[in-house]
Design a protein around this motif. Structure first.
Motif, short mmCIF file in Angstrom:
data_model
loop_
_atom_site.label_atom_id
_atom_site.label_comp_id
_atom_site.label_asym_id
_atom_site.label_seq_id
_atom_site.Cartn_x
_atom_site.Cartn_y
_atom_site.Cartn_z
N GLU A 47 6.88 -1.68 19.72
CA GLU A 47 7.81 -2.81 19.66
C GLU A 47 7.55 -3.67 18.42
O GLU A 47 7.38 -4.88 18.49
CB GLU A 47 7.72 -3.64 20.94
N CYS A 48 7.54 -2.98 17.28
CA CYS A 48 7.20 -3.69 16.03
C CYS A 48 8.18 -3.40 14.90
O CYS A 48 7.77 -3.22 13.76
CB CYS A 48 5.77 -3.36 15.62
N PHE A 49 9.46 -3.41 15.21
CA PHE A 49 10.43 -3.32 14.12
C PHE A 49 10.30 -4.52 13.19
O PHE A 49 10.61 -4.44 12.01
CB PHE A 49 11.86 -3.19 14.66
N TRP A 50 9.78 -5.63 13.72
CA TRP A 50 9.50 -6.81 12.88
C TRP A 50 8.55 -6.45 11.75
O TRP A 50 8.69 -6.95 10.64
CB TRP A 50 8.92 -7.96 13.72
N MET A 51 7.58 -5.57 12.04
CA MET A 51 6.60 -5.16 11.03
C MET A 51 7.29 -4.35 9.93
O MET A 51 7.03 -4.56 8.74
CB MET A 51 5.49 -4.33 11.68
N MET A 52 8.16 -3.45 10.32
CA MET A 52 8.88 -2.63 9.35
C MET A 52 9.79 -3.51 8.48
O MET A 52 9.90 -3.29 7.27
CB MET A 52 9.68 -1.53 10.04
N ASP A 53 10.42 -4.51 9.09
CA ASP A 53 11.26 -5.44 8.33
C ASP A 53 10.41 -6.26 7.35
O ASP A 53 10.83 -6.49 6.21
CB ASP A 53 11.99 -6.39 9.27
N ALA A 54 9.23 -6.70 7.78
CA ALA A 54 8.34 -7.46 6.89
C ALA A 54 7.91 -6.59 5.71
O ALA A 54 7.92 -7.05 4.56
CB ALA A 54 7.12 -7.96 7.66
N ILE A 55 7.57 -5.35 5.99
CA ILE A 55 7.16 -4.43 4.92
C ILE A 55 8.32 -4.24 3.94
O ILE A 55 8.15 -4.34 2.73
CB ILE A 55 6.68 -3.08 5.50
N ALA A 56 9.51 -3.98 4.48
CA ALA A 56 10.68 -3.77 3.61
C ALA A 56 10.94 -5.00 2.74
O ALA A 56 11.23 -4.86 1.54
CB ALA A 56 11.91 -3.45 4.46
N SER A 57 10.80 -6.19 3.29
CA SER A 57 11.08 -7.39 2.50
C SER A 57 10.06 -7.55 1.37
O SER A 57 10.43 -7.94 0.26
CB SER A 57 11.12 -8.63 3.38
N HIS A 58 8.80 -7.23 1.62
CA HIS A 58 7.80 -7.32 0.54
C HIS A 58 8.00 -6.22 -0.50
O HIS A 58 7.78 -6.44 -1.68
CB HIS A 58 6.39 -7.27 1.12
N LEU A 59 8.39 -5.03 -0.05
CA LEU A 59 8.62 -3.94 -1.00
C LEU A 59 9.73 -4.28 -1.98
O LEU A 59 9.69 -3.84 -3.13
CB LEU A 59 8.93 -2.64 -0.26
N CYS A 60 10.70 -5.07 -1.56
CA CYS A 60 11.78 -5.50 -2.47
C CYS A 60 11.23 -6.31 -3.63
O CYS A 60 11.82 -6.32 -4.71
CB CYS A 60 12.81 -6.33 -1.71
N GLU A 61 10.12 -6.98 -3.42
CA GLU A 61 9.51 -7.83 -4.45
C GLU A 61 8.54 -7.07 -5.35
O GLU A 61 8.14 -7.57 -6.39
CB GLU A 61 8.77 -9.00 -3.80
N ILE A 62 8.14 -5.88 -4.93
CA ILE A 62 7.16 -5.09 -5.68
C ILE A 62 7.90 -4.15 -6.62
O ILE A 62 8.82 -3.45 -6.21
CB ILE A 62 6.24 -4.30 -4.72
N SER A 63 7.50 -4.10 -7.84
CA SER A 63 8.12 -3.23 -8.83
C SER A 63 7.99 -1.77 -8.39
O SER A 63 6.96 -1.35 -7.89
CB SER A 63 7.42 -3.42 -10.18
N THR A 64 9.03 -1.00 -8.65
CA THR A 64 8.98 0.42 -8.30
C THR A 64 8.10 1.21 -9.27
O THR A 64 7.86 2.39 -9.06
CB THR A 64 10.39 1.03 -8.25
N GLU A 65 7.60 0.55 -10.32
CA GLU A 65 6.62 1.22 -11.19
C GLU A 65 5.35 1.49 -10.40
O GLU A 65 4.65 2.46 -10.65
CB GLU A 65 6.31 0.35 -12.41
N ASP A 66 5.05 0.62 -9.44
CA ASP A 66 3.97 0.87 -8.49
C ASP A 66 4.60 1.64 -7.34
O ASP A 66 5.03 1.06 -6.35
CB ASP A 66 3.35 -0.44 -7.98
#
Length: 126
Positions: A47-66
């Motif tokens: 019951e942690c779709f919240w965790m996946m959403d949090a990860i997705a939101s941070h990934l948007c801020e991280i450059s895809t070079e990493d």
């Protein structure tokens, strides 16, 4: 925290989670973020779709070079700390979650950029 037996019944015990390799299908959680079979299983049973959403939101801020991000989630006394690192132990971000009933005391996930999507997976699926 849940007991070992309760985690086994959910399929979230460490032995079962380590058996997950590869994926048959991907599940879109946003335009640029996908879950594997096993991270979807974790999100549903834990019951942690919240965790996946949090990860997705941070990934948007991280450059895809990493193209590789390691996410460690540690739960202590109903609070969680999420730490995002690259493969060289450089910290990208950290987020404190003030309340969670996530059933595991910790989990590590990987996110890899496939030139079109961030794919969130278990380490055994890498």
């Amino acid at each position: 925290m849940k007991t070992h037996r309760e985690l086994q019944q959910l399929g979230l015990d460490s032995f079962t989670m380590a058996q997950f390799t590869g994926t048959v299908a991907y599940y879109r959680i946003s335009r640029r973020h996908l879950l594997t079979d096993r991270t979807k299983h974790l999100a549903e049973k834990g019951e942690c779709f919240w965790m996946m959403d949090a990860i997705a939101s941070h990934l948007c801020e991280i450059s895809t070079e990493d193209w590789f991000v390691l996410v460690r989630v540690k739960v202590t006394e109903g609070r969680a700390m999420m730490v995002y690192r690259d493969g060289n132990d450089h910290e990208h971000a950290r987020q404190e979650i003030p309340y969670t009933d996530f059933p595991l005391d910790s989990v590590t996930l990987y996110a890899c950029w496939d030139q079109e999507h961030w794919v969130i997976m278990l380490p055994s699926e890498y």
